[in-house]
Motif scaffolding. Structure first.
Motif, PDB file in Angstrom:
ATOM      1  N   UNK A   1     -27.182 -13.108  -0.131  1.00  0.00           N
ATOM      2  CA  UNK A   1     -27.408 -12.480  -1.431  1.00  0.00           C
ATOM      3  C   UNK A   1     -28.698 -11.672  -1.442  1.00  0.00           C
ATOM      4  N   UNK A   2     -29.784 -12.269  -0.988  1.00  0.00           N
ATOM      5  CA  UNK A   2     -31.071 -11.570  -0.983  1.00  0.00           C
ATOM      6  C   UNK A   2     -32.024 -12.324  -0.062  1.00  0.00           C
ATOM      7  N   UNK A   3     -32.503 -11.636   0.974  1.00  0.00           N
ATOM      8  CA  UNK A   3     -33.327 -12.309   1.975  1.00  0.00           C
ATOM      9  C   UNK A   3     -34.698 -12.671   1.423  1.00  0.00           C
ATOM     10  N   UNK A   4     -35.212 -11.888   0.477  1.00  0.00           N
ATOM     11  CA  UNK A   4     -36.510 -12.214  -0.132  1.00  0.00           C
ATOM     12  C   UNK A   4     -36.416 -13.535  -0.880  1.00  0.00           C
ATOM     13  N   UNK A   5     -35.380 -13.681  -1.678  1.00  0.00           N
ATOM     14  CA  UNK A   5     -35.179 -14.930  -2.419  1.00  0.00           C
ATOM     15  C   UNK A   5     -34.992 -16.087  -1.451  1.00  0.00           C
ATOM     16  N   UNK A   6     -34.165 -15.880  -0.442  1.00  0.00           N
ATOM     17  CA  UNK A   6     -33.892 -16.946   0.518  1.00  0.00           C
ATOM     18  C   UNK A   6     -35.167 -17.401   1.232  1.00  0.00           C
ATOM     19  N   UNK A   7     -36.025 -16.454   1.592  1.00  0.00           N
ATOM     20  CA  UNK A   7     -37.261 -16.801   2.297  1.00  0.00           C
ATOM     21  C   UNK A   7     -38.166 -17.663   1.431  1.00  0.00           C
ATOM     22  N   UNK A   8     -38.314 -17.308   0.162  1.00  0.00           N
ATOM     23  CA  UNK A   8     -39.189 -18.089  -0.717  1.00  0.00           C
ATOM     24  C   UNK A   8     -38.600 -19.459  -1.030  1.00  0.00           C
ATOM     25  N   UNK A   9     -37.291 -19.522  -1.193  1.00  0.00           N
ATOM     26  CA  UNK A   9     -36.664 -20.822  -1.445  1.00  0.00           C
ATOM     27  C   UNK A   9     -36.817 -21.721  -0.217  1.00  0.00           C
ATOM     28  N   UNK A  10     -36.668 -21.143   0.969  1.00  0.00           N
ATOM     29  CA  UNK A  10     -36.866 -21.921   2.195  1.00  0.00           C
ATOM     30  C   UNK A  10     -38.294 -22.439   2.270  1.00  0.00           C
ATOM     31  N   UNK A  11     -39.241 -21.642   1.810  1.00  0.00           N
ATOM     32  CA  UNK A  11     -40.640 -22.076   1.823  1.00  0.00           C
ATOM     33  C   UNK A  11     -40.843 -23.257   0.882  1.00  0.00           C
ATOM     34  N   UNK A  12     -40.265 -23.186  -0.312  1.00  0.00           N
ATOM     35  CA  UNK A  12     -40.351 -24.321  -1.237  1.00  0.00           C
ATOM     36  C   UNK A  12     -39.757 -25.572  -0.605  1.00  0.00           C
ATOM     37  N   UNK A  13     -38.577 -25.421   0.018  1.00  0.00           N
ATOM     38  CA  UNK A  13     -37.915 -26.574   0.630  1.00  0.00           C
ATOM     39  C   UNK A  13     -38.745 -27.128   1.789  1.00  0.00           C
ATOM     40  N   UNK A  14     -39.341 -26.242   2.550  1.00  0.00           N
ATOM     41  CA  UNK A  14     -40.154 -26.683   3.681  1.00  0.00           C
ATOM     42  C   UNK A  14     -41.377 -27.456   3.210  1.00  0.00           C
ATOM     43  N   UNK A  15     -42.021 -26.980   2.148  1.00  0.00           N
ATOM     44  CA  UNK A  15     -43.188 -27.682   1.611  1.00  0.00           C
ATOM     45  C   UNK A  15     -42.803 -29.053   1.054  1.00  0.00           C
ATOM     46  N   UNK A  16     -41.569 -29.194   0.586  1.00  0.00           N
ATOM     47  CA  UNK A  16     -41.089 -30.464   0.035  1.00  0.00           C
ATOM     48  C   UNK A  16     -40.563 -31.371   1.138  1.00  0.00           C
ATOM     49  N   UNK A  17     -40.632 -30.939   2.393  1.00  0.00           N
ATOM     50  CA  UNK A  17     -40.141 -31.708   3.543  1.00  0.00           C
ATOM     51  C   UNK A  17     -38.635 -31.914   3.477  1.00  0.00           C
ATOM     52  N   UNK A  18     -37.928 -30.972   2.868  1.00  0.00           N
ATOM     53  CA  UNK A  18     -36.483 -31.102   2.748  1.00  0.00           C
ATOM     54  C   UNK A  18     -35.755 -30.614   3.990  1.00  0.00           C
ATOM     55  N   UNK A  19     -36.450 -29.901   4.873  1.00  0.00           N
ATOM     56  CA  UNK A  19     -35.796 -29.328   6.049  1.00  0.00           C
ATOM     57  C   UNK A  19     -36.183 -30.031   7.336  1.00  0.00           C
ATOM     58  N   UNK A  20     -36.997 -31.068   7.242  1.00  0.00           N
ATOM     59  CA  UNK A  20     -37.491 -31.738   8.454  1.00  0.00           C
ATOM     60  C   UNK A  20     -36.351 -32.263   9.321  1.00  0.00           C
ATOM     61  N   UNK A  21     -35.342 -32.835   8.695  1.00  0.00           N
ATOM     62  CA  UNK A  21     -34.244 -33.429   9.462  1.00  0.00           C
ATOM     63  C   UNK A  21     -33.423 -32.382  10.201  1.00  0.00           C
ATOM     64  N   UNK A  22     -33.482 -31.156   9.742  1.00  0.00           N
ATOM     65  CA  UNK A  22     -32.671 -30.107  10.356  1.00  0.00           C
ATOM     66  C   UNK A  22     -33.426 -29.363  11.449  1.00  0.00           C
ATOM     67  N   UNK A  23     -34.712 -29.678  11.659  1.00  0.00           N
ATOM     68  CA  UNK A  23     -35.500 -29.011  12.688  1.00  0.00           C
ATOM     69  C   UNK A  23     -35.386 -29.703  14.043  1.00  0.00           C
ATOM     70  N   UNK A  24     -34.903 -30.928  14.055  1.00  0.00           N
ATOM     71  CA  UNK A  24     -34.877 -31.702  15.294  1.00  0.00           C
ATOM     72  C   UNK A  24     -33.631 -31.375  16.120  1.00  0.00           C
ATOM     73  N   UNK A  25     -33.488 -30.119  16.474  1.00  0.00           N
ATOM     74  CA  UNK A  25     -32.349 -29.693  17.284  1.00  0.00           C
ATOM     75  C   UNK A  25     -32.913 -29.246  18.629  1.00  0.00           C
ATOM     76  N   UNK A  26     -32.974 -30.157  19.558  1.00  0.00           N
ATOM     77  CA  UNK A  26     -33.640 -29.879  20.828  1.00  0.00           C
ATOM     78  C   UNK A  26     -32.805 -28.991  21.742  1.00  0.00           C
TER      79      UNK A  26
END
Length: 740
Positions: A428-453
């Protein structure tokens, strides 16, 4: 103007969403929803099928002339596509047939970087015949801008506002580990971001931003709720804004009748208001329905109903009071089973079942999975852990419509699939997506999805930051914004993009230049900093700010460019005469001791010539001659200037005035002349440049009185050199005789 449509694009137009219950809007519009394109001027408009979908050109035979009325009809018939326009196209209304008879082809090409392009009329015939001569008006290129371009001024304002919020959040959020709920600053910033997005999508009327707004509202309600309200209240607020039911018109139609209670849709309206958590509106409808009280029990039941509605627990302590309030609703439902009035009994029982969170009643009365999920969450058990459970119960009866992109995004949010929600937001909009991802990252909501070795991929947030940063870096006016996001990513990819693009940023003022150099300093981009300074110095030279250019070159120790500027100054002055230098350069020339060491060294030849001219203007010919003599004896003087500087000697060697040079200086100059003539290359260059200065004098409208070329403008360059040599010899003889 030509207008053409693009059937490959769907979802044009816009939808808006209510900020309150009183202003209903349609729910999350599908990309297939018909829209009405913005009306363009119809004076020179021609409609034809877009070449976007097929990639082919559009022959003249495929076009048709349209009047203003026909164009409006076309807009209604083609409401599911977007219209693009070519401004100032050369075909006037009513003259399309003439153009068609010429067998022309209209071609279009999109920009590889931006959402705009160009169109042109090809002179080749569509039928493959021989080329035809193109009329002048058919040799133009017409810019075609997509109306909802993400590069519009309105959209850029949204990007800048979002960036300012991001910077403020980054400065405020200094917490290194998991955020303490009692100290969580994210909800406040999330609310502000949602407000910024709401303003942007209303101002821009962009379908994609409106869809993104719905998904963002859902995500913030689910994970970044304001501590002043419960998550269940926030989810219900999202539902009521994205899909308000019942509408204001529906409520008004019933409540403005003589006896609202007797209207067929009265109880359906009351129950829908209750189902949507609109307790105040629901209570008012019961109070103002003019119900006929047949007994005291009915009156008491209605009073109990309004009391329960008006005392519904809200805010931070709502969860604590939910059980007690729900128990009152259960007791109220049992009380209603004893009412004598059938309609009142049925209506109040259903109302009580809604308030106590009866699953079957909520499923029966709901019309969407969103409604079921929000109602169960609000009434049944508002424990956050049960939200996903309610979602699965809802979609079992009301499947998600994945053709509506905002609905698919909200479903991913409620289901807890944040990466999928971010992927949908990116569409829909990459600017919106980037900021929402930042909010989620600060809330530690994406930690489980980063462990993809097994996959060498950047984190979700960094991926979206780079995508948004690249877009900003490729857009005029937002490069520094893009650099901010790219710097805030892990690894070297973001820095590589900054390194590659920073030298292409146009430094239109010193503030921009300083900011670019500061970034180079922070990121240790030494070679890029030098490139930027060199580019800025050339820009300053084009603005006749020579002193500033030399100062900046001195700051990076670029002796090569400084030496080149010195000789350019001397060349320009010899050709065009002395001009008033800029403030900084004049300070260097008048007060050499105030110059930085390197500038003083390289500016010396021109400063000597400048002093020669100044002394000459002041009538101090002796000092003038000394300055010129020292310049002619300068060992590193480029050979091309020697001949022109020799010409400057002619007024000083005139026998009608006292001698200006001692014998030693005259002999030294003659020796320099001899050495110059011995070098074929230097001599050739010098003669050629001398001829060039004489030619410039012939073409000049006015020359200074002290310009030696005034009297010798028509003398060939080699003859000028012979004349100088002759006068030098004569002056040496004169000096010898006078000294005897």
């Amino acid at each position: 103007m030509f207008s053409f449509t693009d059937p490959s694009r769907s979802g044009s137009g816009h939808s808006t969403f209510s900020s309150s219950f009183g202003r209903p809007r349609p729910i999350c519009s599908s990309f297939k929803e018909p829209v009405t394109p913005a009306k363009e001027s119809s004076r020179t408009t021609k409609a034809f099928v877009s070449p976007f979908a097929t990639g082919r050109s559009i022959p003249a035979e495929g076009m048709r002339d349209v009047s203003e009325e026909e164009e409006e009809e076309d807009e209604e018939e083609e409401g599911d596509v977007f219209t693009y326009a070519l401004q100032n196209a050369p075909i006037a209304t009513g003259r399309l047939r003439d153009w068609q008879d010429r067998g022309r082809t209209l071609k279009f090409r999109l920009s590889p970087l931006h959402s705009d392009g160009i169109a042109w009329i090809d002179e080749k015939r569509v039928d493959g015949g021989s080329e035809a001569h193109a009329a002048p008006e058919e040799m133009k290129i017409f810019p075609a801008e997509i109306p909802d371009s993400a590069l519009s001024d309105e959209y850029l304002k949204f990007v800048k506002d979002a960036h300012e919020l991001y910077r403020a959040l980054s400065e405020a959020d200094q917490i290194g580990g998991a955020i303490d709920p009692s100290e969580n600053i994210l909800p406040k910033y999330a609310t502000t971001f949602l407000q910024i997005l709401d303003v942007a999508r209303r101002r821009i009327f962009d379908e994609r931003l409106s869809e993104a707004y719905v998904v963002c509202h859902c995500l913030f309600a689910s994970y970044f709720v304001d501590p002043a309200i419960t998550r269940a209240e926030a989810i219900m607020d999202w539902l009521n804004q994205s899909d308000p039911r019942p509408t204001t018109e529906e409520t008004s139609d019933i409540m403005t009748t003589a006896v609202p209670y007797n209207e067929p849709g009265f109880w359906e309206m009351v129950n829908k208001l209750a189902l949507r958590g609109l307790f105040y509106q629901c209570s008012n409808c019961l109070k103002e329905a003019d119900m006929p009280y047949s007994d005291s029990q009915s009156k008491e039941a209605l009073q109990t109903a309004t009391s329960i509605l008006e005392t519904a627990p809200k805010g931070a302590k709502a969860f604590e009071g939910h059980r007690k309030w729900r128990a009152h609703a259960i007791a109220f439902g049992e009380q209603c089973t004893k009412l004598a009035d059938t309609n009142l009994r049925k209506g109040l029982i259903i109302l009580a079942n809604i308030l106590r969170g009866d699953t079957d009643t909520i499923l029966t009365l709901s019309e969407s999975w969103q409604e079921v999920t929000a109602a169960l969450f609000l009434f049944h058990d508002p424990a956050p852990s049960r939200l996903s459970e309610y979602y699965h119960m809802a979609v079992a009866q009301f499947p998600v419509d994945f053709t509506v992109i905002s609905e698919a995004g909200c479903a991913a949010v409620i289901a807890g699939d944040i990466p999928k929600a971010l992927s949908i937001l990116e569409r829909l909009d990459v600017c919106v997506a980037a900021h929402i991802a930042d909010f989620c990252d600060r809330q530690r909501m994406l930690d489980d999805f980063y462990n993809i070795e097994t996959l060498d991929l950047p984190p979700f947030r960094d991926w979206l930051f780079m995508a948004h940063g690249i877009t900003c870096c490729a857009t005029a006016g937002t490069w520094f914004i893009g650099a901010t996001y790219l710097k805030d990513t892990e690894g070297t990819q973001g820095l590589s993009i900054i390194r590659e693009s920073i030298t292409h940023v146009y430094p239109d003022n010193e503030a921009t230049l300083s900011e670019l150099l500061e970034i180079c300093k922070d990121l240790q981009f030494e070679s890029e900093a030098q490139e930027i300074v060199i580019a800025w110095s050339k820009l300053q030279l084009s603005r006749n700010q020579v002193g500033s250019a030399m100062e900046w070159l001195d700051s990076i120790g670029n002796s090569l460019e400084m030496r080149a500027i010195t000789w350019q100054l001397l060349e320009s002055t010899l050709l065009n005469g002395l001009t008033l230098p800029d403030t900084i350069l004049q300070r260097f020339l008048v007060s050499p001791r105030l110059c930085p060491g390197m500038i003083r060294e390289f500016i010396a030849p021109y400063a000597t010539y400048f002093a020669f001219k100044n002394h000459l203007n002041e009538g101090d010919v002796v000092e003038a001659a000394q300055s010129l003599a020292s310049l002619l004896q300068f060992g590193f003087l480029p050979g091309r200037f020697f001949g022109a500087l020799l010409g400057e000697l002619l007024p000083l060697l005139d026998r009608s005035q006292p001698r200006t040079l001692p014998t030693s200086e005259l002999i030294a100059i003659m020796n320099s002349l001899y050495q110059w003539e011995k070098d074929p290359q230097k001599y050739t260059e010098g003669v050629r440049f001398l001829a060039k200065t004489l030619d410039a004098a012939r073409q000049a409208t006015e020359l200074a009185d002290d310009d030696w070329r005034v009297e010798h403008v028509n003398v060939p360059s080699k003859e000028v050199i012979k004349l100088v040599r002759s006068k030098l010899v004569s002056e040496v003889s004169r000096a010898y005789l006078e000294e005897l």
